[in-house]
Design a protein around this motif. Structure first.
Motif, PDB file in Angstrom:
ATOM      1  N   LEU A   1      52.685  14.698  22.128  1.00  0.00           N
ATOM      2  CA  LEU A   1      51.599  14.512  23.056  1.00  0.00           C
ATOM      3  C   LEU A   1      50.284  14.375  22.375  1.00  0.00           C
ATOM      4  O   LEU A   1      49.423  13.510  22.778  1.00  0.00           O
ATOM      5  N   THR A   2      49.699  15.406  21.596  1.00  0.00           N
ATOM      6  CA  THR A   2      48.495  15.433  21.284  1.00  0.00           C
ATOM      7  C   THR A   2      48.437  14.263  20.000  1.00  0.00           C
ATOM      8  O   THR A   2      47.211  13.558  20.057  1.00  0.00           O
ATOM      9  N   ASP A   3      49.372  13.628  19.416  1.00  0.00           N
ATOM     10  CA  ASP A   3      49.447  12.528  18.538  1.00  0.00           C
ATOM     11  C   ASP A   3      49.095  11.348  19.280  1.00  0.00           C
ATOM     12  O   ASP A   3      48.199  10.500  19.136  1.00  0.00           O
ATOM     13  N   ASN A   4      49.672  11.195  20.657  1.00  0.00           N
ATOM     14  CA  ASN A   4      49.434  10.015  21.356  1.00  0.00           C
ATOM     15  C   ASN A   4      48.061   9.966  22.051  1.00  0.00           C
ATOM     16  O   ASN A   4      47.418   9.021  21.973  1.00  0.00           O
ATOM     17  N   LEU A   5      47.413  11.233  22.550  1.00  0.00           N
ATOM     18  CA  LEU A   5      46.424  11.307  23.059  1.00  0.00           C
ATOM     19  C   LEU A   5      45.303  11.040  21.869  1.00  0.00           C
ATOM     20  O   LEU A   5      44.107  10.344  22.434  1.00  0.00           O
ATOM     21  N   ALA A   6      45.475  11.395  20.752  1.00  0.00           N
ATOM     22  CA  ALA A   6      44.417  10.943  19.665  1.00  0.00           C
ATOM     23  C   ALA A   6      44.345   9.540  19.322  1.00  0.00           C
ATOM     24  O   ALA A   6      43.300   9.308  18.644  1.00  0.00           O
ATOM     25  N   ALA A   7      45.200   8.681  19.990  1.00  0.00           N
ATOM     26  CA  ALA A   7      45.151   7.298  19.685  1.00  0.00           C
ATOM     27  C   ALA A   7      43.731   6.432  20.179  1.00  0.00           C
ATOM     28  O   ALA A   7      43.262   5.604  19.722  1.00  0.00           O
ATOM     29  N   GLY A   8      43.254   7.176  21.317  1.00  0.00           N
ATOM     30  CA  GLY A   8      42.035   6.919  21.714  1.00  0.00           C
ATOM     31  C   GLY A   8      40.805   6.901  20.889  1.00  0.00           C
ATOM     32  O   GLY A   8      39.803   6.044  20.748  1.00  0.00           O
ATOM     33  N   ALA A   9      40.848   7.809  19.912  1.00  0.00           N
ATOM     34  CA  ALA A   9      39.888   7.770  18.945  1.00  0.00           C
ATOM     35  C   ALA A   9      39.998   7.084  17.538  1.00  0.00           C
ATOM     36  O   ALA A   9      39.235   7.156  16.639  1.00  0.00           O
ATOM     37  N   LEU A  10      41.184   6.732  17.610  1.00  0.00           N
ATOM     38  CA  LEU A  10      41.514   5.933  16.278  1.00  0.00           C
ATOM     39  C   LEU A  10      40.824   4.526  16.343  1.00  0.00           C
ATOM     40  O   LEU A  10      41.107   3.793  17.380  1.00  0.00           O
TER      41      LEU A  10
END
Length: 299
Positions: A272-281
């Motif tokens: 979950l946290t990995d997926n949400l961090a995609a917006g900052a990549l």
């Protein structure tokens, strides 16, 4: 892994009609088991409820679900209700109707137009809602969706539905639906190695309609999940940024337009946290060139 912001708001927002949602949402299909629907081993209920609550804490305010997302022991709608009710005021729950399964989980004949009210009411009952924020009609091979969409438009006029969308559709189906009622979103399979819906992506952009891709991480694995051997181009970009291939896949999808809303799903809190961090990549132009070069027909 890089220390990027873990927030569903890191990719910005978009409108579903008069509803504002963060561009990274949550898909509920995989909540019920390790494989899609009634196959596989059921997930731990308390862990899944924890993931849903954590998702909302991290800014997820767009959850995609359906009454036909259930396994032998779990119902996605029931899990959402148990985890999140009473619902936050800004939480948008989108559902789908059209496909049908019997009590044993086997797929049956898709719903007729006159059966859609029953499916809408089942979603309302399971979710504990008085109305549904967004209902997508999932096309099941029909050349025309006018009659089905018209039935949903009547339910919207009756106050059971706030906004309407369509799923697994082509531009011609979008035009059919728009002749009846406004369409706020289109849900189609789309990702780095699954670009058959590129025309619809651009059509939605031109008309200011949200495009909501599914299977963006799973790719050809579809309901079974990301079972494929990852492509070297994606691995190379992931290594360059020190992130997971899943995060690269989602970042690429989000980069396709501000109208794109990702709905990755998982029952794993780390995923979950990995997926949400995609917006900052932030992918570089070189990264995008490498990813765009992937031949979608190749393994």
């Amino acid at each position: 892994m890089t220390r990027e912001t873990v927030s569903a708001g890191s990719a910005g927002t978009w409108q579903l009609g008069d509803l504002t949602v963060n561009r990274i949402g949550f898909g509920a299909m995989r909540l019920t088991g390790r494989a899609a629907f009634h196959q596989g081993v059921a997930r731990d209920r308390s862990r899944v409820i924890g993931v849903l609550r954590r998702a909302v804490e991290l800014g997820v305010n767009h959850v995609d679900t359906a009454a036909f997302y259930f396994s032998r022991l779990r119902s996605a709608n029931e899990l959402i209700n148990s985890a999140l009710a009473p619902y936050p005021d800004d939480l948008v729950i989108a559902t789908k109707v059209g496909p049908a399964r019997d009590a044993s989980g086997e797929w049956t004949t898709p719903a007729r137009p006159d059966q859609l009210r029953g499916q809408v009411e089942e979603n309302l009952r399971q979710l504990g809602r008085e109305y549904l924020d967004v209902v997508n009609f999932r096309r099941m091979g029909q050349d025309s969706i006018s009659e089905h969409f018209g039935a949903l438009a009547e339910l919207r006029d009756a106050g059971l539905i706030r906004h309407l969308g369509i799923s697994d559709a082509r531009p011609a189906h979008l035009a059919q639906a728009q002749a009846i009622a406004p369409v706020v979103c289109v849900q189609n399979s789309y990702g780095i190695d699954s670009r058959a819906s590129t025309e619809m992506l651009h059509t939605c952009a031109a008309q200011g309609i949200a495009f909501v891709p599914f299977f963006s991480i799973a790719g050809e694995g579809r309901e079974a999940g990301a079972t494929h051997t990852e492509r070297e181009q994606i691995l190379a970009v992931a290594r360059a940024h020190g992130v997971s291939p899943a995060r690269v896949r989602l970042a690429w999808v989000l980069r396709q337009g501000q109208h794109v809303l990702a709905i990755p799903g998982t029952g794993n809190p780390d995923h979950l946290t990995d997926n949400l961090a995609a917006g900052a990549l932030r992918l570089t132009e070189e990264d995008v060139e490498v990813l765009d070069s992937i031949n979608c027909a190749a393994p």
